[in-house]
Write a protein that holds these residues in place. Sequence first.
Motif, PDB file in Angstrom:
ATOM      1  N   LYS A  65      51.147  32.314  37.167  1.00  0.00           N
ATOM      2  CA  LYS A  65      50.655  32.852  38.439  1.00  0.00           C
ATOM      3  C   LYS A  65      51.778  33.565  39.173  1.00  0.00           C
ATOM      4  O   LYS A  65      52.865  33.019  39.352  1.00  0.00           O
ATOM      5  N   GLY A  66      51.489  34.810  39.598  1.00  0.00           N
ATOM      6  CA  GLY A  66      52.472  35.590  40.335  1.00  0.00           C
ATOM      7  C   GLY A  66      53.476  36.302  39.446  1.00  0.00           C
ATOM      8  O   GLY A  66      54.340  37.024  39.933  1.00  0.00           O
ATOM      9  N   GLY A  67      53.360  36.124  38.134  1.00  0.00           N
ATOM     10  CA  GLY A  67      54.291  36.742  37.200  1.00  0.00           C
ATOM     11  C   GLY A  67      53.995  38.223  36.989  1.00  0.00           C
ATOM     12  O   GLY A  67      53.167  38.824  37.670  1.00  0.00           O
ATOM     13  N   ASP A  68      54.682  38.794  36.021  1.00  0.00           N
ATOM     14  CA  ASP A  68      54.515  40.212  35.707  1.00  0.00           C
ATOM     15  C   ASP A  68      53.179  40.442  35.014  1.00  0.00           C
ATOM     16  O   ASP A  68      52.843  39.765  34.043  1.00  0.00           O
ATOM     17  N   VAL A  69      52.439  41.435  35.498  1.00  0.00           N
ATOM     18  CA  VAL A  69      51.174  41.813  34.880  1.00  0.00           C
ATOM     19  C   VAL A  69      51.485  42.805  33.762  1.00  0.00           C
ATOM     20  O   VAL A  69      52.128  43.828  33.988  1.00  0.00           O
ATOM     21  N   VAL A  70      51.018  42.483  32.567  1.00  0.00           N
ATOM     22  CA  VAL A  70      51.236  43.326  31.401  1.00  0.00           C
ATOM     23  C   VAL A  70      49.877  43.720  30.840  1.00  0.00           C
ATOM     24  O   VAL A  70      49.039  42.850  30.584  1.00  0.00           O
ATOM     25  N   THR A  71      49.640  45.016  30.685  1.00  0.00           N
ATOM     26  CA  THR A  71      48.383  45.477  30.113  1.00  0.00           C
ATOM     27  C   THR A  71      48.638  46.145  28.768  1.00  0.00           C
ATOM     28  O   THR A  71      49.694  46.742  28.545  1.00  0.00           O
ATOM     29  N   THR A  72      47.670  46.026  27.896  1.00  0.00           N
ATOM     30  CA  THR A  72      47.728  46.640  26.571  1.00  0.00           C
ATOM     31  C   THR A  72      46.414  47.367  26.339  1.00  0.00           C
ATOM     32  O   THR A  72      45.343  46.810  26.606  1.00  0.00           O
ATOM     33  N   ASP A  73      46.491  48.595  25.848  1.00  0.00           N
ATOM     34  CA  ASP A  73      45.269  49.313  25.491  1.00  0.00           C
ATOM     35  C   ASP A  73      44.640  48.650  24.282  1.00  0.00           C
ATOM     36  O   ASP A  73      45.328  48.275  23.336  1.00  0.00           O
ATOM     37  N   GLY A  74      43.330  48.486  24.333  1.00  0.00           N
ATOM     38  CA  GLY A  74      42.622  47.930  23.201  1.00  0.00           C
ATOM     39  C   GLY A  74      42.284  46.470  23.375  1.00  0.00           C
ATOM     40  O   GLY A  74      42.627  45.839  24.367  1.00  0.00           O
ATOM     41  N   PRO A  75      41.603  45.938  22.370  1.00  0.00           N
ATOM     42  CA  PRO A  75      41.110  44.559  22.438  1.00  0.00           C
ATOM     43  C   PRO A  75      42.210  43.537  22.190  1.00  0.00           C
ATOM     44  O   PRO A  75      43.288  43.874  21.717  1.00  0.00           O
ATOM     45  N   TYR A  76      41.874  42.308  22.471  1.00  0.00           N
ATOM     46  CA  TYR A  76      42.781  41.180  22.218  1.00  0.00           C
ATOM     47  C   TYR A  76      43.018  41.013  20.722  1.00  0.00           C
ATOM     48  O   TYR A  76      44.111  40.707  20.285  1.00  0.00           O
ATOM     49  N   ALA A  77      41.975  41.215  19.915  1.00  0.00           N
ATOM     50  CA  ALA A  77      42.092  41.045  18.466  1.00  0.00           C
ATOM     51  C   ALA A  77      41.249  42.111  17.767  1.00  0.00           C
ATOM     52  O   ALA A  77      40.201  42.510  18.261  1.00  0.00           O
ATOM     53  N   GLU A  78      41.712  42.568  16.632  1.00  0.00           N
ATOM     54  CA  GLU A  78      40.953  43.503  15.800  1.00  0.00           C
ATOM     55  C   GLU A  78      40.018  42.690  14.908  1.00  0.00           C
ATOM     56  O   GLU A  78      40.446  41.768  14.229  1.00  0.00           O
ATOM     57  N   THR A  79      38.733  43.035  14.921  1.00  0.00           N
ATOM     58  CA  THR A  79      37.766  42.337  14.090  1.00  0.00           C
ATOM     59  C   THR A  79      36.726  43.324  13.578  1.00  0.00           C
ATOM     60  O   THR A  79      36.580  44.421  14.119  1.00  0.00           O
ATOM     61  N   LYS A  80      35.997  42.927  12.548  1.00  0.00           N
ATOM     62  CA  LYS A  80      34.922  43.761  12.020  1.00  0.00           C
ATOM     63  C   LYS A  80      33.763  43.812  13.013  1.00  0.00           C
ATOM     64  O   LYS A  80      33.200  44.858  13.275  1.00  0.00           O
ATOM     65  N   GLU A  81      33.401  42.647  13.546  1.00  0.00           N
ATOM     66  CA  GLU A  81      32.372  42.575  14.575  1.00  0.00           C
ATOM     67  C   GLU A  81      33.067  42.326  15.907  1.00  0.00           C
ATOM     68  O   GLU A  81      34.083  41.642  15.964  1.00  0.00           O
ATOM     69  N   ALA A  82      32.509  42.886  16.957  1.00  0.00           N
ATOM     70  CA  ALA A  82      33.118  42.764  18.274  1.00  0.00           C
ATOM     71  C   ALA A  82      32.072  42.314  19.286  1.00  0.00           C
ATOM     72  O   ALA A  82      30.871  42.446  19.050  1.00  0.00           O
ATOM     73  N   LEU A  83      32.541  41.792  20.403  1.00  0.00           N
ATOM     74  CA  LEU A  83      31.647  41.462  21.507  1.00  0.00           C
ATOM     75  C   LEU A  83      31.125  42.784  22.055  1.00  0.00           C
ATOM     76  O   LEU A  83      31.881  43.587  22.595  1.00  0.00           O
ATOM     77  N   THR A  84      29.837  43.039  21.853  1.00  0.00           N
ATOM     78  CA  THR A  84      29.259  44.333  22.237  1.00  0.00           C
ATOM     79  C   THR A  84      28.330  44.240  23.442  1.00  0.00           C
ATOM     80  O   THR A  84      27.881  45.263  23.947  1.00  0.00           O
ATOM     81  N   GLY A  85      28.038  43.036  23.880  1.00  0.00           N
ATOM     82  CA  GLY A  85      27.169  42.877  25.032  1.00  0.00           C
ATOM     83  C   GLY A  85      26.831  41.412  25.227  1.00  0.00           C
ATOM     84  O   GLY A  85      27.276  40.547  24.470  1.00  0.00           O
ATOM     85  N   PHE A  86      26.041  41.157  26.250  1.00  0.00           N
ATOM     86  CA  PHE A  86      25.669  39.777  26.550  1.00  0.00           C
ATOM     87  C   PHE A  86      24.415  39.748  27.402  1.00  0.00           C
ATOM     88  O   PHE A  86      24.059  40.738  28.041  1.00  0.00           O
ATOM     89  N   TYR A  87      23.747  38.629  27.374  1.00  0.00           N
ATOM     90  CA  TYR A  87      22.643  38.336  28.278  1.00  0.00           C
ATOM     91  C   TYR A  87      22.928  36.989  28.914  1.00  0.00           C
ATOM     92  O   TYR A  87      23.511  36.102  28.288  1.00  0.00           O
ATOM     93  N   LEU A  88      22.517  36.837  30.139  1.00  0.00           N
ATOM     94  CA  LEU A  88      22.529  35.543  30.804  1.00  0.00           C
ATOM     95  C   LEU A  88      21.077  35.082  30.837  1.00  0.00           C
ATOM     96  O   LEU A  88      20.225  35.734  31.448  1.00  0.00           O
ATOM     97  N   LEU A  89      20.810  33.990  30.134  1.00  0.00           N
ATOM     98  CA  LEU A  89      19.450  33.488  30.004  1.00  0.00           C
ATOM     99  C   LEU A  89      19.305  32.168  30.752  1.00  0.00           C
ATOM    100  O   LEU A  89      20.169  31.301  30.659  1.00  0.00           O
ATOM    101  N   GLU A  90      18.204  32.026  31.461  1.00  0.00           N
ATOM    102  CA  GLU A  90      17.897  30.757  32.119  1.00  0.00           C
ATOM    103  C   GLU A  90      16.753  30.120  31.346  1.00  0.00           C
ATOM    104  O   GLU A  90      15.636  30.642  31.359  1.00  0.00           O
ATOM    105  N   CYS A  91      17.058  29.031  30.663  1.00  0.00           N
ATOM    106  CA  CYS A  91      16.096  28.389  29.768  1.00  0.00           C
ATOM    107  C   CYS A  91      16.039  26.891  30.040  1.00  0.00           C
ATOM    108  O   CYS A  91      16.972  26.321  30.601  1.00  0.00           O
ATOM    109  N   ALA A  92      14.975  26.277  29.588  1.00  0.00           N
ATOM    110  CA  ALA A  92      14.804  24.842  29.795  1.00  0.00           C
ATOM    111  C   ALA A  92      15.871  24.038  29.067  1.00  0.00           C
ATOM    112  O   ALA A  92      16.322  23.003  29.560  1.00  0.00           O
TER     113      ALA A  92
END
Length: 119
Positions: free
Chosen positions: A59-86
Amino acid sequence: MPQYAALIYAADVDWSRPEFADVTKEYGAFGEAAAAVIRGGAALYPTGTATTVRVRGGKGGDVVTTDGPYAETKEALTGFYLLECADLDEAVKWAAQLPGAWDGAIEVRPVIDFGSQAG
């Protein structure tokens, strides 16, 4: 009623491109069919548009940004839904109807409701 995140892992492509219109229509049909349980969601641009953020030194440290994803994978997180179910069974039933489940994977995870823990 509990909520579940349905995280869509699929091919890392730009789903807004015209060549994916048929799949986009399938997601539209899912949205109509599941409207009673959907509480939010979004499609994501490809991982090449991502920026990864880290704070060095905590907390409060140096902010470091990197272009691109955290990890290279064949499949990627491409979207999401928030579902309210029983329950989880109902959330899984809806997740199995997502087009991403047909050639990728859907991760279903319960959402913590911190608001109900206030006291």
